[in-house]
Design a protein around this motif. Structure first.
Motif, mmCIF file in Angstrom:
data_model
loop_
_atom_site.group_PDB
_atom_site.id
_atom_site.type_symbol
_atom_site.label_atom_id
_atom_site.label_comp_id
_atom_site.label_asym_id
_atom_site.label_seq_id
_atom_site.Cartn_x
_atom_site.Cartn_y
_atom_site.Cartn_z
ATOM 1 N N VAL A 60 0.825 -1.208 0.000
ATOM 2 C CA VAL A 60 0.000 0.000 0.000
ATOM 3 C C VAL A 60 0.861 1.261 0.000
ATOM 4 O O VAL A 60 0.391 2.351 0.303
ATOM 5 N N LEU B 266 -0.781 -0.350 10.713
ATOM 6 C CA LEU B 266 -1.498 0.598 9.869
ATOM 7 C C LEU B 266 -2.100 1.722 10.704
ATOM 8 O O LEU B 266 -2.051 2.900 10.324
ATOM 9 N N VAL C 203 -4.561 4.275 8.464
ATOM 10 C CA VAL C 203 -6.018 4.072 8.508
ATOM 11 C C VAL C 203 -6.557 4.820 9.718
ATOM 12 O O VAL C 203 -5.800 5.238 10.601
ATOM 13 N N GLU D 231 -10.555 -0.916 10.665
ATOM 14 C CA GLU D 231 -10.264 -0.658 9.253
ATOM 15 C C GLU D 231 -8.936 -1.294 8.855
ATOM 16 O O GLU D 231 -8.792 -1.841 7.751
ATOM 17 N N GLY D 232 -7.966 -1.248 9.758
ATOM 18 C CA GLY D 232 -6.664 -1.853 9.487
ATOM 19 C C GLY D 232 -6.747 -3.354 9.335
ATOM 20 O O GLY D 232 -6.142 -3.933 8.414
ATOM 21 N N GLN E 149 -9.420 -5.111 8.476
ATOM 22 C CA GLN E 149 -10.166 -5.403 7.249
ATOM 23 C C GLN E 149 -9.288 -5.221 6.014
ATOM 24 O O GLN E 149 -9.327 -6.043 5.086
ATOM 25 N N LEU E 150 -8.476 -4.157 6.011
ATOM 26 C CA LEU E 150 -7.584 -3.926 4.883
ATOM 27 C C LEU E 150 -6.548 -5.038 4.777
ATOM 28 O O LEU E 150 -6.256 -5.530 3.675
ATOM 29 N N ALA F 163 -8.134 -8.108 3.288
ATOM 30 C CA ALA F 163 -8.402 -7.918 1.856
ATOM 31 C C ALA F 163 -7.121 -8.025 1.039
ATOM 32 O O ALA F 163 -7.097 -8.627 -0.049
ATOM 33 N N LEU F 164 -6.040 -7.459 1.547
ATOM 34 C CA LEU F 164 -4.753 -7.522 0.845
ATOM 35 C C LEU F 164 -4.249 -8.956 0.744
ATOM 36 O O LEU F 164 -3.697 -9.364 -0.291
#
Length: 357
Positions: free
Chosen positions: A103, A302, A308, A313-314, A316-317, A320-321
């Motif tokens: 990212v 993160l 984030v 949110e961190g 979840q990201l 997803a990554l």
């Protein structure tokens, strides 16, 4: 060197700290190779028995940083440093660093060979075992970091005088001032640091010198086996150091819905295999424990470094990554570019030799 050993005293009642200038002179003698291995060992042992004062630590850091290779500054990068003992369990920080790099958050990992007496696998060995070529010129390494946002610097290459002390450290078999120096060389002048320590005493000694080493935000963690990796199976206490002071904070994985049994000990080959399984997107029961550790630690970093707005949110990201195999994509590009750049270095070296000839 003998006079500095005598200056510190030979027994507890007469021990004194060296001044900054005295320590600079002693460190310079060692770095230049003006002292024998026996003298270096005696000095390091005496300093360890006395306990390193802040001025002594900074003197050694300043001297050895002066003998390090010069790299372009990367102030917004994260410098992550693990245990000098090596790792006996899954190296969580490696896939975490790959995810962060994917990212655009530049990751600079650093470390040397694990000392034989400490029976662990160094992160350097794991990265090389995955196929990354680490012996690169400064120019090549900087190019790779710019394009991939990730790089690993072997301590012995970054600072040759530390490499020359390896036999002495192996024979001593104890932590010395050199272990601390390795952790705060800060080769690209990162403002962010995450560092693993084995003992609370080491954590305390790093607090006053982390800011003096150029870092603006340092997370000092006594994680899994003294690493920078936080476990899911127990709470952890971390220290956060900024120019405005330091604070102690408890990290409780259960509050975020994470639980796990302890990570098992793994041989080098098994650590490498598990890294491959995680970054290629495997998500079955056999890898859930390790995968959850990666998601948790990625989410923390993160949020800690303002990438984030929340921990959730961190997490979840991070998940997803992993699903998109972003870490694997970065890993493959890292392997390919490092090998290509090594060939370029060799070609440049051969070309220079022919011109000289």
């Amino acid at each position: 060197m003998k006079k500095w050993i005598q200056a510190m005293g030979s027994d507890q009642t007469r021990m004194r700290n060296l001044t900054y200038d005295e320590a600079v002179e002693a460190a310079g003698e060692m770095a230049r190779g003006d002292s024998t291995d026996a003298q270096c060992a005696a000095f390091l042992m005496a300093l360890c028995m006395k306990g390193e004062a802040d001025d002594e630590l900074m003197a050694f850091i300043d001297v050895y940083r002066g003998y390090s290779l010069n790299y372009h500054t990367q102030p917004n990068s994260l410098n992550s440093i693990g245990p000098t003992e090596g790792r006996k369990r899954f190296p969580v920080t490696l896939p975490v660093s790959l995810l962060l790099a994917s990212v655009g958050f530049t990751q600079v990992m650093q470390g040397g060979d694990a000392l034989p007496s400490r029976q662990g696998t160094s992160l350097k060995e794991i990265v090389e075992g995955l196929g990354v070529t680490l012996q690169l010129s400064v120019k090549a390494w900087q190019s790779m970091l710019f394009h991939l946002h990730i790089g690993f610097l072997p301590t012995e290459q970054l600072c040759p005088p530390i490499g020359r002390l390896k036999p002495v450290r192996e024979q001593l078999g104890i932590r010395t001032v050199i272990d601390t120096i390795e952790k705060v060389l800060n080769p690209v002048l990162s403002t962010n640091l995450i560092i693993g320590v084995q003992q609370r005493k080491a954590m305390e000694s790093l607090i006053p010198i982390s800011m003096r080493s150029g870092f603006q935000q340092a997370y000092i963690i006594s994680g899994i086996d003294g690493s920078e990796d936080l476990p899911l199976y127990e709470n952890s206490t971390i220290r956060i150091v900024t120019p405005w002071g330091d604070e102690s904070r408890s990290v409780e994985p259960q509050k975020f819905g994470f639980t796990s049994t302890p990570l098992p000990h793994l041989a080098k080959e098994d650590q490498i295999s598990m890294v491959k399984r995680i970054i290629t997107g495997e998500d079955g029961k056999e890898v859930k424990r390790e995968r959850d550790h990666v998601i948790f630690n990625t989410g923390l970093r993160l949020k800690w470094f303002d990438k984030v707005d929340s921990y959730e949110e961190g997490f979840q990201l991070a998940e997803a990554l992993l699903q998109r195999k972003e870490a694997h994509k970065i890993m493959q590009r890292w392997i390919d570019q490092s090998q290509y750049l090594k060939l370029q270095d060799l070609a440049d070296s051969d070309d220079s030799s022919s011109k000289i000839g």
